[in-house]
Write an enzyme that holds these catalytic residues in place. Sequence first.
Site, PDB file in Angstrom:
ATOM      1  N   ASP A 104       9.826  23.772  66.741  1.00 21.65           N
ATOM      2  CA  ASP A 104      10.490  23.134  67.876  1.00 21.65           C
ATOM      3  C   ASP A 104       9.438  22.670  68.870  1.00 21.65           C
ATOM      4  OD1 ASP A 104      13.068  23.584  66.908  1.00 21.65           O
ATOM      5  OD2 ASP A 104      13.229  25.530  67.893  1.00 21.65           O
ATOM      6  N   ASP A 122      17.201  18.622  64.961  1.00 23.56           N
ATOM      7  CA  ASP A 122      18.375  19.133  65.670  1.00 23.56           C
ATOM      8  C   ASP A 122      19.140  17.993  66.331  1.00 23.56           C
ATOM      9  OD1 ASP A 122      17.512  21.703  64.960  1.00 23.56           O
ATOM     10  OD2 ASP A 122      16.387  21.937  66.825  1.00 23.56           O
TER      11      ASP A 122
END
Length: 147
Positions: A104, A122
Site C-alpha cells: 500500500d 483497491d
Amino acid sequence: MILAAFSLDQLSKTWAHSFVGSGNVIAVFPGFNLVAIANSGVAFGLAGGAAPVILIAIGVLLSGMLGIWLIRTRSPIHALGLSLAIGGALGNVADRLMFGAVRDFIDLYWGNFHWPSFNLADVAIVVGLGLLVLVGEDQPETSANTS
C-alpha cells in the site's frame, strides 16, 4: 482493461515503494501522503493473521467467479466494472505471491484521522464493484404472458 488495471497497479506500487522507501512518509499536500506499507491482511488490515495462501486462494477464486460473469455479460458497463475488479484483485494476489503481503502507498487523512492506507488495485476494485452496484442487473427482455 484487466491488464491495464493490473499493470497500472503493479507499476505504481513499485514506483511508490522505491521512491518513498520503507518506513518513510512523504507529504504530497495536506490530506495526502505517500507511504510504503506492507499489509498482510485484507481491507483495512482485517484478517492480518490469515495464512497468505488462504488469501491468495480467495483472491483467485473471486477473480474466477467474476471472470465467468465477465464472459457471460453483454453489458459494456458490467464488463468495465468486472474487468477493473478482476485486474485489481489480481494485482493484490500478485503482491501476496511475490512479497507475502499487499503493498500500500496512498495515505489520505483529515486532521488526525487517517483512512487506512491503500493502493490502485483497491481503487480499481472499489470503482469496478461500485459500477456494478450503480448500474444494477441487466434486465432481460420479457414478453407479456396473456394466457
